[in-house]
Write an enzyme that holds these catalytic residues in place. Structure first.
Site, PDB file in Angstrom:
ATOM      1  N   LYS A   1       0.823  -1.175   0.045  1.00 53.26           N
ATOM      2  CA  LYS A   1       0.076  -0.064  -0.123  1.00 53.26           C
ATOM      3  C   LYS A   1       0.756   1.281  -0.068  1.00 53.26           C
ATOM      4  CE  LYS A   1      -3.773  -2.204   2.440  1.00 53.26           C
ATOM      5  NZ  LYS A   1      -4.226  -2.224   4.070  1.00 53.26           N
TER       6      LYS A   1
ATOM      7  N   ALA B   1      -0.748   1.033   6.746  1.00 59.84           N
ATOM      8  CA  ALA B   1      -0.760  -0.054   7.555  1.00 59.84           C
ATOM      9  C   ALA B   1      -1.724  -1.178   7.323  1.00 59.84           C
ATOM     10  CB  ALA B   1      -1.360   0.476   8.944  1.00 59.84           C
ATOM     11  N   ASP B   2      -1.318  -2.327   7.947  1.00 63.87           N
ATOM     12  CA  ASP B   2      -2.304  -3.490   7.754  1.00 63.87           C
ATOM     13  C   ASP B   2      -2.314  -4.277   8.951  1.00 63.87           C
ATOM     14  OD1 ASP B   2      -3.395  -6.072   6.569  1.00 63.87           O
ATOM     15  OD2 ASP B   2      -3.653  -4.616   5.025  1.00 63.87           O
ATOM     16  N   GLN B   3      -3.429  -5.213   9.011  1.00 64.11           N
ATOM     17  CA  GLN B   3      -3.639  -5.765  10.384  1.00 64.11           C
ATOM     18  C   GLN B   3      -3.988  -7.407  10.055  1.00 64.11           C
ATOM     19  OE1 GLN B   3      -6.949  -4.797  12.762  1.00 64.11           O
ATOM     20  NE2 GLN B   3      -5.424  -4.414  14.543  1.00 64.11           N
TER      21      GLN B   3
ATOM     22  N   ALA C   1       0.824  -3.918  11.356  1.00 61.88           N
ATOM     23  CA  ALA C   1       2.140  -3.611  10.675  1.00 61.88           C
ATOM     24  C   ALA C   1       1.798  -1.908  10.183  1.00 61.88           C
ATOM     25  CB  ALA C   1       2.475  -4.451   9.891  1.00 61.88           C
TER      26      ALA C   1
END
Length: 198
Positions: free
Chosen positions: A58, A74-76, A111
């Protein structure tokens, strides 16, 4: 100061930064998260690496066209008993997720990756442990009605800051990490770069 860009359409991530006094613009990347996730899982990637890679995809997508900015993405990922969970695609899938997570402990990995000059300059993975309590099928149905389509916007089908808190018996970890952005660490980095007031 360097312009900050949030590479995310997440309302909660935007609100967290805004409430912390960070001035930023939003640019939502077009990334096929499901294809990337499936590819990483096929390669045997660890959950933390999956979250980090998704965040990097991203950030890179936006940084390529806005290289002069600090681009935050960010990512989860949620992992439970060796299974990695994504956001549910339907209420039926959300129901299945809740049934498999109830009475279980799971780990959330959030993250965040920052790009500058079209290169990654900082990354962090926050981790939190949560335990869903035992609840009945009728509770799940009531919860799904009350929560509505918001269950489709978050991994694990909950937003801890809202009615999702009623699903849990124990929560360990940083609150902001659970919401999807390790905010304290990110703010420290932004201060160190002079991107926000120190």
């Amino acid at each position: 100061m360097t312009q900050i860009v949030l590479a995310s359409g997440s309302q909660i991530r935007g609100a967290l930064l805004r409430d912390a006094g960070v001035e930023f613009t939003t640019d939502v990347p077009r990334v096929d998260e499901e294809s990337i996730l499936l590819s990483l899982q096929a390669e045997g990637a660890k959950p933390g690496d999956i979250a980090d890679t998704l965040a990097e995809y991203k950030a890179r997508r936006i940084a390529d066209r806005r290289p002069a900015s600090l681009v935050i993405a960010a990512d989860q990922v949620l992992t439970c008993n060796g299974q990695v969970y994504s956001k549910p695609k339907s209420i039926d899938e959300a129901r299945d997720h809740l049934k498999s997570l109830r009475g279980q402990g799971h780990q959330l990995l959030s993250a965040v990756v920052v790009y500058e000059q079209a290169k990654p300059v900082w990354r962090h993975i926050g981790r939190a442990q949560l335990v869903m309590r035992e609840f009945s099928d009728s509770f799940i149905e009531d919860y799904l009605v009350k929560a509505g389509d918001t269950v489709l916007t978050s991994v694990g089908c909950y937003q801890l800051e809202n009615i999702g808190v009623t699903l849990f018996s124990r929560v360990q970890g940083d609150y902001f990490t659970i919401l999807g952005l390790p905010l304290l660490e990110l703010l420290d980095f932004l201060r160190s770069r002079g991107a926000i007031e120190s």
